[in-house]
Design an enzyme around this catalytic site. Structure first.
Site, PDB file in Angstrom:
ATOM      1  N   LYS A  66       8.334 -11.811 -15.382  1.00  0.00           N
ATOM      2  CA  LYS A  66       7.557 -12.649 -16.144  1.00  0.00           C
ATOM      3  C   LYS A  66       6.925 -14.162 -15.306  1.00  0.00           C
ATOM      4  O   LYS A  66       6.087 -14.595 -15.408  1.00  0.00           O
ATOM      5  CB  LYS A  66       8.173 -13.375 -17.341  1.00  0.00           C
ATOM      6  CG  LYS A  66       8.346 -12.205 -18.515  1.00  0.00           C
ATOM      7  CD  LYS A  66       9.021 -12.907 -19.823  1.00  0.00           C
ATOM      8  CE  LYS A  66       9.227 -11.611 -20.675  1.00  0.00           C
ATOM      9  NZ  LYS A  66       9.814 -12.427 -22.066  1.00  0.00           N
ATOM     10  N   ASP A 102       5.111 -14.433 -26.748  1.00  0.00           N
ATOM     11  CA  ASP A 102       6.414 -14.862 -27.292  1.00  0.00           C
ATOM     12  C   ASP A 102       6.232 -16.468 -27.879  1.00  0.00           C
ATOM     13  O   ASP A 102       6.622 -16.774 -28.951  1.00  0.00           O
ATOM     14  CB  ASP A 102       7.493 -14.978 -26.215  1.00  0.00           C
ATOM     15  CG  ASP A 102       8.078 -13.626 -25.954  1.00  0.00           C
ATOM     16  OD1 ASP A 102       7.962 -12.701 -26.707  1.00  0.00           O
ATOM     17  OD2 ASP A 102       8.446 -13.299 -25.020  1.00  0.00           O
ATOM     18  N   SER A 126      19.482 -20.942 -22.646  1.00  0.00           N
ATOM     19  CA  SER A 126      18.542 -21.627 -21.442  1.00  0.00           C
ATOM     20  C   SER A 126      17.906 -20.553 -20.727  1.00  0.00           C
ATOM     21  O   SER A 126      17.293 -21.035 -19.506  1.00  0.00           O
ATOM     22  CB  SER A 126      19.584 -22.308 -20.780  1.00  0.00           C
ATOM     23  OG  SER A 126      20.375 -21.571 -19.967  1.00  0.00           O
ATOM     24  N   GLY A 127      17.639 -19.500 -21.101  1.00  0.00           N
ATOM     25  CA  GLY A 127      16.878 -18.273 -20.588  1.00  0.00           C
ATOM     26  C   GLY A 127      15.295 -18.546 -20.711  1.00  0.00           C
ATOM     27  O   GLY A 127      14.769 -19.572 -21.351  1.00  0.00           O
ATOM     28  N   GLY A 128      14.771 -17.389 -20.422  1.00  0.00           N
ATOM     29  CA  GLY A 128      13.440 -17.396 -20.504  1.00  0.00           C
ATOM     30  C   GLY A 128      12.673 -17.337 -21.656  1.00  0.00           C
ATOM     31  O   GLY A 128      11.814 -18.244 -21.965  1.00  0.00           O
ATOM     32  N   MET A 129      13.290 -16.860 -22.695  1.00  0.00           N
ATOM     33  CA  MET A 129      12.922 -16.931 -24.177  1.00  0.00           C
ATOM     34  C   MET A 129      13.265 -18.124 -24.855  1.00  0.00           C
ATOM     35  O   MET A 129      12.464 -18.706 -25.486  1.00  0.00           O
ATOM     36  CB  MET A 129      13.839 -15.705 -24.991  1.00  0.00           C
ATOM     37  CG  MET A 129      13.156 -15.473 -26.452  1.00  0.00           C
ATOM     38  SD  MET A 129      11.306 -14.997 -26.413  1.00  0.00           S
ATOM     39  CE  MET A 129      11.081 -15.191 -27.936  1.00  0.00           C
TER      40      MET A 129
END
Length: 267
Positions: A66, A102, A126-129
């Protein structure tokens, strides 16, 4: 499928089947001469060059691509610029534009569920999503929230970027809006884990679980049992896929068609 069929695709390290089934079902319902195929790759530059050279209309992008895909594109939609992450590529005659549906889906769901932006939140992850959700909250007018993440560096950076507080442990923190963007409750080793204590869920005004598989996580089951309204990861999954579909085809299906395709993709 023939020589004039338009191809759309996805790129992932481990392709799933939901996107392919969802998009192909909508093509069939609407009589569109499109086909959608999932691919895995270890050569991202080569794959993106192929999209451009072969006239592939659209491409969904999953982890771990991403952010790595951004330098390979020609332009970014505001949704991708908001979080420096792309999950959708649209090919307009060789010009590749990255977007993030998203982020768009989360913003749309906050509006659809009429959540007052003055509502305080606690978000785990705390990730991409998590970045997509936190950015969507900020850009929807939310100002009071805490990002809880065991990864202190990632959590602090995420919270600081979007103007929220940060903590490394949930402790007794609670808020009217509880949001899970961690693997807690996801199919796998954390399937039985509850993202928030039942006391916090019972006191909340809304429970939001971004986990899509399974459709009813322990967090959502607890919210239902305790009478707390919820937003589900399934809603996010369907809405982000719908926005991809519209960008690829220029056609917006009816609500009934979307529900049909979502149910079909789940089987």
């Amino acid at each position: 499928m023939g020589r004039d069929t338009t191809l759309c695709m996805s790129l992932s390290a481990r392709p799933g089947h939901f996107g392919s089934r969802f998009h192909n079902r909508l093509y069939a319902l609407l009589g569109l001469d499109y086909v959608y195929k999932a691919f895995a790759t270890t050569d991202l530059p080569g794959a993106i060059a192929g999209i451009r050279a072969l006239g592939i209309r659209g491409c969904a992008v999953s982890m771990p691509f991403k952010e790595a895909v951004i330098p390979l594109l020609d332009a970014l939609d505001p949704s991708a610029r908001a979080i420096d992450s792309v999950n959708t590529i649209v090919n307009d005659n060789g010009t590749l534009t990255g977007a993030n549906t998203d982020y768009l889906a989360v913003r749309a769901l906050l509006a659809q569920h009429a959540i007052d932006p003055s509502t305080a939140f606690v978000l785990r992850g705390s990730g991409g999503m998590a970045k997509a959700v936190v950015a969507a909250l900020r850009d929807s007018g939310f100002r009071h929230g805490t990002v809880v993440a065991r990864n202190a560096a990632a959590g602090a950076a995420l919270a600081q970027r979007y103007g929220f507080a940060h903590a490394t442990e949930l402790g007794d923190r609670t808020a009217p809006l509880l949001i899970n963007v961690t693997p807690l409750g996801m199919e796998g080793p954390d399937a039985a884990a509850l993202a928030f204590p039942e006391t916090a869920i019972a006191a909340a005004a809304i429970a939001f679980d971004v986990v899509a598989l399974p459709a009813r996580t322990p967090f959502l089951q607890a919210a239902e049992r305790l009478g707390t309204p919820s937003i589900t990861g399934h809603e996010v999954l369907v809405l982000q896929g719908l926005e991809q579909f519209v960008r690829y085809t220029g056609v917006r299906p009816t609500s009934a068609q979307v529900a049909d395709a979502a149910a079909y993709a789940r089987t």
